[in-house]
Design a protein around this motif. Sequence first.
Motif: not given
Length: 136
Positions: A52-56, A106-113, A122-126
């Motif tokens: 999933p994306t980090a946000e999901v 995971v939520c830290t990664a979502a904020r970073q994304q 839009a999230p970066p590729p990959g």
Amino acid sequence: MLGCMRYVPVALLFSAAHAVAAPASCQQDFQKLTGERQAAIERINGFSKRRPTAEVACSAFNTLSGVEARFIKWMAENKDWCQIPEDFIAQLKGANGATLQARGQVCTAARQQKEDAGPRGAPPPGAGIRLPSGAL
């Protein structure tokens, strides 16, 4: 990146002897909360098939931590009436601690994304995220 995490339900099921002793309302509430928790865990376990994306993933971990918090509260409030052993509550608190730790990552990664996405949003590729490793 974070490793893949496989969530397994904590053994919080009443024993056959306990099921007979507990009031029916306790059984119903317990089963409802167990079902909600299991559904949240299955959603997260489904991420092993498709990253999933980090946000999901953050949303899924928020849901699981919320269900666990409600479950812990219910068990603490009803432990005497429903005859819930302390070790059940302790097991769920331990699982919730691991959930909160994973949620933080995971939520830290979502904020970073989100920050890395720039103005388009839009999230970066990959950008799919790997979940933290280890079972709860």
